[in-house]
Design a protein around this motif. Structure first.
Motif, PDB file in Angstrom:
ATOM      1  N   ASN A 111      37.393  64.491  -0.446  1.00 46.72           N
ATOM      2  CA  ASN A 111      37.595  63.183  -0.897  1.00 46.72           C
ATOM      3  C   ASN A 111      38.687  62.931  -1.777  1.00 46.72           C
ATOM      4  O   ASN A 111      39.542  64.170  -2.189  1.00 46.72           O
ATOM      5  N   ARG A 112      38.921  61.896  -2.387  1.00 49.90           N
ATOM      6  CA  ARG A 112      40.050  61.572  -3.199  1.00 49.90           C
ATOM      7  C   ARG A 112      40.121  62.552  -4.362  1.00 49.90           C
ATOM      8  O   ARG A 112      40.867  62.566  -5.015  1.00 49.90           O
ATOM      9  N   SER A 113      38.689  62.706  -5.182  1.00 54.34           N
ATOM     10  CA  SER A 113      38.643  63.184  -6.529  1.00 54.34           C
ATOM     11  C   SER A 113      38.568  64.645  -6.067  1.00 54.34           C
ATOM     12  O   SER A 113      39.168  65.350  -7.283  1.00 54.34           O
ATOM     13  N   GLY A 114      38.616  64.983  -4.972  1.00 54.98           N
ATOM     14  CA  GLY A 114      38.318  66.503  -4.842  1.00 54.98           C
ATOM     15  C   GLY A 114      37.029  67.226  -5.057  1.00 54.98           C
ATOM     16  O   GLY A 114      36.761  68.383  -4.844  1.00 54.98           O
ATOM     17  N   ALA A 115      36.186  66.463  -5.619  1.00 52.49           N
ATOM     18  CA  ALA A 115      34.910  66.836  -5.900  1.00 52.49           C
ATOM     19  C   ALA A 115      33.828  66.703  -4.638  1.00 52.49           C
ATOM     20  O   ALA A 115      32.733  67.566  -4.788  1.00 52.49           O
ATOM     21  N   GLY A 116      34.030  66.252  -3.474  1.00 56.17           N
ATOM     22  CA  GLY A 116      33.239  66.173  -2.488  1.00 56.17           C
ATOM     23  C   GLY A 116      34.225  66.828  -1.158  1.00 56.17           C
ATOM     24  O   GLY A 116      35.228  66.316  -0.905  1.00 56.17           O
ATOM     25  N   THR A 117      33.334  67.684  -0.690  1.00 54.54           N
ATOM     26  CA  THR A 117      33.907  68.350   0.606  1.00 54.54           C
ATOM     27  C   THR A 117      32.809  68.500   1.741  1.00 54.54           C
ATOM     28  O   THR A 117      31.601  68.291   1.563  1.00 54.54           O
ATOM     29  N   SER A 118      33.249  68.628   2.958  1.00 55.10           N
ATOM     30  CA  SER A 118      32.393  68.640   4.093  1.00 55.10           C
ATOM     31  C   SER A 118      33.011  69.618   5.060  1.00 55.10           C
ATOM     32  O   SER A 118      34.264  69.508   5.128  1.00 55.10           O
ATOM     33  N   TYR A 119      32.382  70.071   5.922  1.00 57.47           N
ATOM     34  CA  TYR A 119      32.644  71.290   6.748  1.00 57.47           C
ATOM     35  C   TYR A 119      32.222  71.206   8.017  1.00 57.47           C
ATOM     36  O   TYR A 119      30.892  71.082   8.264  1.00 57.47           O
ATOM     37  N   ALA A 120      32.717  71.689   9.084  1.00 58.45           N
ATOM     38  CA  ALA A 120      32.285  71.690  10.492  1.00 58.45           C
ATOM     39  C   ALA A 120      31.212  72.979  10.271  1.00 58.45           C
ATOM     40  O   ALA A 120      31.477  73.944   9.671  1.00 58.45           O
ATOM     41  N   ASP A 121      30.161  73.078  11.099  1.00 57.15           N
ATOM     42  CA  ASP A 121      29.180  74.199  10.873  1.00 57.15           C
ATOM     43  C   ASP A 121      29.729  75.574  11.247  1.00 57.15           C
ATOM     44  O   ASP A 121      29.556  76.499  10.757  1.00 57.15           O
ATOM     45  N   THR A 162      51.752  59.517  -3.299  1.00 58.68           N
ATOM     46  CA  THR A 162      50.950  60.447  -3.875  1.00 58.68           C
ATOM     47  C   THR A 162      49.595  60.527  -2.993  1.00 58.68           C
ATOM     48  O   THR A 162      48.958  59.408  -2.492  1.00 58.68           O
ATOM     49  N   LEU A 163      49.100  61.839  -2.871  1.00 58.95           N
ATOM     50  CA  LEU A 163      47.989  61.939  -2.137  1.00 58.95           C
ATOM     51  C   LEU A 163      46.610  61.636  -2.781  1.00 58.95           C
ATOM     52  O   LEU A 163      45.453  61.510  -2.318  1.00 58.95           O
ATOM     53  N   SER A 164      46.692  61.053  -4.088  1.00 62.84           N
ATOM     54  CA  SER A 164      45.495  60.562  -4.916  1.00 62.84           C
ATOM     55  C   SER A 164      44.640  59.660  -4.218  1.00 62.84           C
ATOM     56  O   SER A 164      43.560  59.272  -4.706  1.00 62.84           O
ATOM     57  N   SER A 165      45.536  58.684  -3.490  1.00 65.44           N
ATOM     58  CA  SER A 165      44.958  57.569  -2.943  1.00 65.44           C
ATOM     59  C   SER A 165      44.256  57.821  -1.429  1.00 65.44           C
ATOM     60  O   SER A 165      43.748  56.919  -0.737  1.00 65.44           O
ATOM     61  N   TYR A 166      44.314  59.244  -0.957  1.00 66.01           N
ATOM     62  CA  TYR A 166      43.886  59.466   0.217  1.00 66.01           C
ATOM     63  C   TYR A 166      42.777  60.449   0.134  1.00 66.01           C
ATOM     64  O   TYR A 166      42.897  61.627  -0.464  1.00 66.01           O
ATOM     65  N   ALA A 167      41.887  60.409   1.152  1.00 64.07           N
ATOM     66  CA  ALA A 167      41.110  61.361   1.497  1.00 64.07           C
ATOM     67  C   ALA A 167      41.641  62.336   2.442  1.00 64.07           C
ATOM     68  O   ALA A 167      42.556  61.659   3.330  1.00 64.07           O
ATOM     69  N   TRP A 200      42.344  55.422   0.694  1.00 69.29           N
ATOM     70  CA  TRP A 200      41.302  54.708   0.344  1.00 69.29           C
ATOM     71  C   TRP A 200      39.949  55.339   0.977  1.00 69.29           C
ATOM     72  O   TRP A 200      38.789  54.935   0.716  1.00 69.29           O
ATOM     73  N   GLY A 201      40.089  56.459   1.723  1.00 67.23           N
ATOM     74  CA  GLY A 201      39.034  57.019   2.466  1.00 67.23           C
ATOM     75  C   GLY A 201      37.974  57.833   1.576  1.00 67.23           C
ATOM     76  O   GLY A 201      38.364  58.025   0.456  1.00 67.23           O
ATOM     77  N   ILE A 202      36.838  58.188   2.093  1.00 66.10           N
ATOM     78  CA  ILE A 202      35.754  58.920   1.277  1.00 66.10           C
ATOM     79  C   ILE A 202      35.637  60.307   1.831  1.00 66.10           C
ATOM     80  O   ILE A 202      34.856  61.008   1.149  1.00 66.10           O
ATOM     81  N   GLY A 203      36.295  60.590   2.958  1.00 68.06           N
ATOM     82  CA  GLY A 203      36.168  61.917   3.587  1.00 68.06           C
ATOM     83  C   GLY A 203      35.085  62.012   4.531  1.00 68.06           C
ATOM     84  O   GLY A 203      33.861  62.484   4.306  1.00 68.06           O
ATOM     85  N   VAL A 204      35.751  61.690   5.641  1.00 71.62           N
ATOM     86  CA  VAL A 204      34.650  61.437   6.885  1.00 71.62           C
ATOM     87  C   VAL A 204      35.299  62.411   8.027  1.00 71.62           C
ATOM     88  O   VAL A 204      36.266  62.964   7.943  1.00 71.62           O
TER      89      VAL A 204
END
Length: 123
Positions: free
Chosen positions: A51-61, A27-32, A100-104
């Motif tokens: 991120n894992r919850s889907g609440a946090g995102t980040s984009y290239a400029d 399951t992807l729920s454990s992965y950023a 278990w990442g945070i989204g980097v």
């Protein structure tokens, strides 16, 4: 986890595509999750992460305001909606998973990679 990217293709500038990254084996729920791309003759670069919850995102400029990353836990899939595409978006797009990442933005943090899907934007 195995990742399968799809949805690439040929589109005119200004058009849209939606890439999908379907996971199996876990399951992807454990992965950023992240999307990266590599254009011909260039190094792989960061595009977007969630991120894992889907609440946090980040984009290239270079894609901010045009691309949207999202995830659907029920379908075990991550998406990259790409709007207002430009010729400079032409590349092979890869999805990646960070346990278990945070989204980097650093590709070295990602443990698993899909095979890539090619996007070509004509002018």
């Amino acid at each position: 986890v195995q990742l399968q990217a799809s949805g690439g293709g040929l589109v005119q500038a200004g058009g849209s595509l939606r890439l999908s990254c379907a996971a199996s084996g876990s399951t992807l729920s454990s992965y950023a999750m992240g999307w990266f791309r590599q254009a011909p003759g260039k190094e792989r670069e960061f595009v977007a992460t969630i991120n894992r919850s889907g609440a946090g995102t980040s984009y290239a400029d270079s894609v901010k305001g045009r691309f949207t990353i999202s995830r659907d836990s029920a379908k075990n899939t991550v998406y990259l909606q790409m709007n207002n595409l430009k010729p400079e978006d032409t590349a092979v797009y890869y999805c990646a998973a960070d346990l278990w990442g945070i989204g980097v933005r650093n590709s070295a943090a990602y443990d698993y990679w899909g095979q890539g899907t090619e996007v070509t934007v004509s002018s």
